[in-house]
Design a protein around this motif. Structure first.
Motif, PDB file in Angstrom:
ATOM      1  N   LYS A   1       0.746  -1.461   0.204  1.00  0.00           N
ATOM      2  CA  LYS A   1      -0.280   0.141  -0.263  1.00  0.00           C
ATOM      3  C   LYS A   1       0.962   1.049   0.164  1.00  0.00           C
ATOM      4  O   LYS A   1       2.638   1.236   0.308  1.00  0.00           O
ATOM      5  N   THR A   2       0.741   2.238  -0.159  1.00  0.00           N
ATOM      6  CA  THR A   2       0.853   3.836   0.091  1.00  0.00           C
ATOM      7  C   THR A   2       0.292   4.424   1.379  1.00  0.00           C
ATOM      8  O   THR A   2      -0.962   4.547   1.262  1.00  0.00           O
ATOM      9  N   GLN A   3       1.488   4.929   2.076  1.00  0.00           N
ATOM     10  CA  GLN A   3       0.446   5.314   2.567  1.00  0.00           C
ATOM     11  C   GLN A   3       1.076   7.540   2.877  1.00  0.00           C
ATOM     12  O   GLN A   3       2.404   7.709   2.287  1.00  0.00           O
ATOM     13  N   LYS A   4       0.053   7.762   2.981  1.00  0.00           N
ATOM     14  CA  LYS A   4      -0.177   9.135   2.683  1.00  0.00           C
ATOM     15  C   LYS A   4       1.537   9.479   3.439  1.00  0.00           C
ATOM     16  O   LYS A   4       2.367  10.674   2.484  1.00  0.00           O
ATOM     17  N   ILE A   5       1.045   9.981   4.567  1.00  0.00           N
ATOM     18  CA  ILE A   5       2.298  10.168   5.542  1.00  0.00           C
ATOM     19  C   ILE A   5       2.691   9.195   6.497  1.00  0.00           C
ATOM     20  O   ILE A   5       1.854   8.925   7.379  1.00  0.00           O
ATOM     21  N   TYR A   6       4.487   9.026   7.019  1.00  0.00           N
ATOM     22  CA  TYR A   6       4.473   8.797   7.415  1.00  0.00           C
ATOM     23  C   TYR A   6       5.861   8.821   8.333  1.00  0.00           C
ATOM     24  O   TYR A   6       6.933   9.469   7.691  1.00  0.00           O
ATOM     25  N   GLU A   7       5.541   8.784   9.507  1.00  0.00           N
ATOM     26  CA  GLU A   7       7.331   9.837  10.692  1.00  0.00           C
ATOM     27  C   GLU A   7       7.417   8.727  10.475  1.00  0.00           C
ATOM     28  O   GLU A   7       7.074   8.196  11.545  1.00  0.00           O
ATOM     29  N   ASP A   8       9.040   8.898  10.387  1.00  0.00           N
ATOM     30  CA  ASP A   8      10.363   8.372  11.062  1.00  0.00           C
ATOM     31  C   ASP A   8      10.876   7.882  11.931  1.00  0.00           C
ATOM     32  O   ASP A   8      12.015   9.567  11.655  1.00  0.00           O
ATOM     33  N   ASN A   9      10.678   7.692  12.678  1.00  0.00           N
ATOM     34  CA  ASN A   9      11.963   8.155  14.095  1.00  0.00           C
ATOM     35  C   ASN A   9      13.129   7.176  14.142  1.00  0.00           C
ATOM     36  O   ASN A   9      13.656   7.716  15.271  1.00  0.00           O
ATOM     37  N   GLY A  10      13.335   6.683  14.115  1.00  0.00           N
ATOM     38  CA  GLY A  10      14.874   5.575  13.261  1.00  0.00           C
ATOM     39  C   GLY A  10      15.966   6.722  13.185  1.00  0.00           C
ATOM     40  O   GLY A  10      17.056   5.920  13.633  1.00  0.00           O
ATOM     41  N   PHE A  11      16.292   7.791  12.994  1.00  0.00           N
ATOM     42  CA  PHE A  11      17.276   8.513  12.778  1.00  0.00           C
ATOM     43  C   PHE A  11      17.897   9.590  14.722  1.00  0.00           C
ATOM     44  O   PHE A  11      18.969  10.329  14.085  1.00  0.00           O
ATOM     45  N   GLY A  12      16.628   9.731  15.145  1.00  0.00           N
ATOM     46  CA  GLY A  12      16.889  10.240  16.519  1.00  0.00           C
ATOM     47  C   GLY A  12      16.351  11.185  16.751  1.00  0.00           C
ATOM     48  O   GLY A  12      16.117  12.173  18.042  1.00  0.00           O
ATOM     49  N   PHE A  13      15.774  11.410  15.793  1.00  0.00           N
ATOM     50  CA  PHE A  13      14.585  12.902  15.509  1.00  0.00           C
ATOM     51  C   PHE A  13      13.459  12.010  14.126  1.00  0.00           C
ATOM     52  O   PHE A  13      13.759  11.510  13.746  1.00  0.00           O
ATOM     53  N   PRO A  14      12.339  13.141  14.704  1.00  0.00           N
ATOM     54  CA  PRO A  14      11.380  12.461  13.233  1.00  0.00           C
ATOM     55  C   PRO A  14      11.604  13.082  12.201  1.00  0.00           C
ATOM     56  O   PRO A  14      12.195  14.324  11.724  1.00  0.00           O
ATOM     57  N   VAL A  15      11.155  12.449  10.836  1.00  0.00           N
ATOM     58  CA  VAL A  15      11.680  12.813   9.487  1.00  0.00           C
ATOM     59  C   VAL A  15      10.092  11.861   8.792  1.00  0.00           C
ATOM     60  O   VAL A  15      10.004  11.479   9.328  1.00  0.00           O
ATOM     61  N   THR A  16       9.690  13.236   8.641  1.00  0.00           N
ATOM     62  CA  THR A  16       8.267  12.798   7.575  1.00  0.00           C
ATOM     63  C   THR A  16       8.370  12.512   6.216  1.00  0.00           C
ATOM     64  O   THR A  16       8.646  13.687   5.592  1.00  0.00           O
ATOM     65  N   LEU A  17       7.928  11.630   6.071  1.00  0.00           N
ATOM     66  CA  LEU A  17       7.529  11.359   4.725  1.00  0.00           C
ATOM     67  C   LEU A  17       6.203  10.870   4.452  1.00  0.00           C
ATOM     68  O   LEU A  17       5.874  11.341   4.615  1.00  0.00           O
ATOM     69  N   PHE A  18       6.047  11.338   2.762  1.00  0.00           N
ATOM     70  CA  PHE A  18       5.194  11.645   2.248  1.00  0.00           C
ATOM     71  C   PHE A  18       5.076  10.761   1.119  1.00  0.00           C
ATOM     72  O   PHE A  18       5.888  10.179   0.724  1.00  0.00           O
ATOM     73  N   ASN A  19       4.068   9.776   0.647  1.00  0.00           N
ATOM     74  CA  ASN A  19       3.498   8.538  -0.293  1.00  0.00           C
ATOM     75  C   ASN A  19       4.110   7.746  -0.438  1.00  0.00           C
ATOM     76  O   ASN A  19       5.489   7.578  -1.045  1.00  0.00           O
ATOM     77  N   VAL A  20       4.605   7.613   1.286  1.00  0.00           N
ATOM     78  CA  VAL A  20       5.605   6.174   1.251  1.00  0.00           C
ATOM     79  C   VAL A  20       5.193   4.664   1.017  1.00  0.00           C
ATOM     80  O   VAL A  20       4.055   4.719   1.501  1.00  0.00           O
TER      81      VAL A  20
END
Length: 123
Positions: free
Chosen positions: A4-23
């Motif tokens: 599937k494609t997720q419109k907004i995904y927040e990745d916290n694996g870098f030590g800070f939040p990174v917002t990704l779009f259409n993941v």
């Protein structure tokens, strides 16, 4: 395998939040996981950190140092500061480091040079 494609995904694996779009996401053992090329994502994060309009945080400095595969000591030597100074910056976690702007600019240029090795001669 479900996708599937997720419109907004927040990745916290870098030590800070990174917002990704259409993941693009894939389901693995009942859990939805982003299907992204991790190295390319790290490179885009480095670029975004180098160009961000606000000051860098301790977690972001930590990420840059690890991306460059440098020890605390090596990072300190590279930027002409002490090992405890780098440790102090990284311990600020999600707060700005308080380092002087000249050093931060050097770190940002250094981070960009890791993406564009031919530019290293100028950094």
């Amino acid at each position: 395998m479900k996708k599937k494609t997720q419109k907004i995904y927040e990745d916290n694996g870098f030590g800070f939040p990174v917002t990704l779009f259409n993941v693009p996401m894939v389901e693995i053992r009942g859990e939805w996981i982003p299907s992204v090329h991790q190295k390319r994502l790290q490179e885009r994060v480095i670029e975004a950190l180098a160009l961000k309009p606000s000051r860098l945080t301790g977690n972001e400095i930590h990420f840059i140092r690890l991306f460059a595969e440098m020890t605390l000591e090596g990072f300190a030597i590279r930027f002409d500061v002490t090992h405890p100074a780098v440790l102090k910056w990284e311990r600020t976690k999600s707060q700005v480091t308080g380092m002087n702007w000249t050093t931060e600019k050097d770190i940002r240029l250094f981070a960009l040079s890791k993406l564009h090795p031919k530019a290293q001669a100028f950094v």
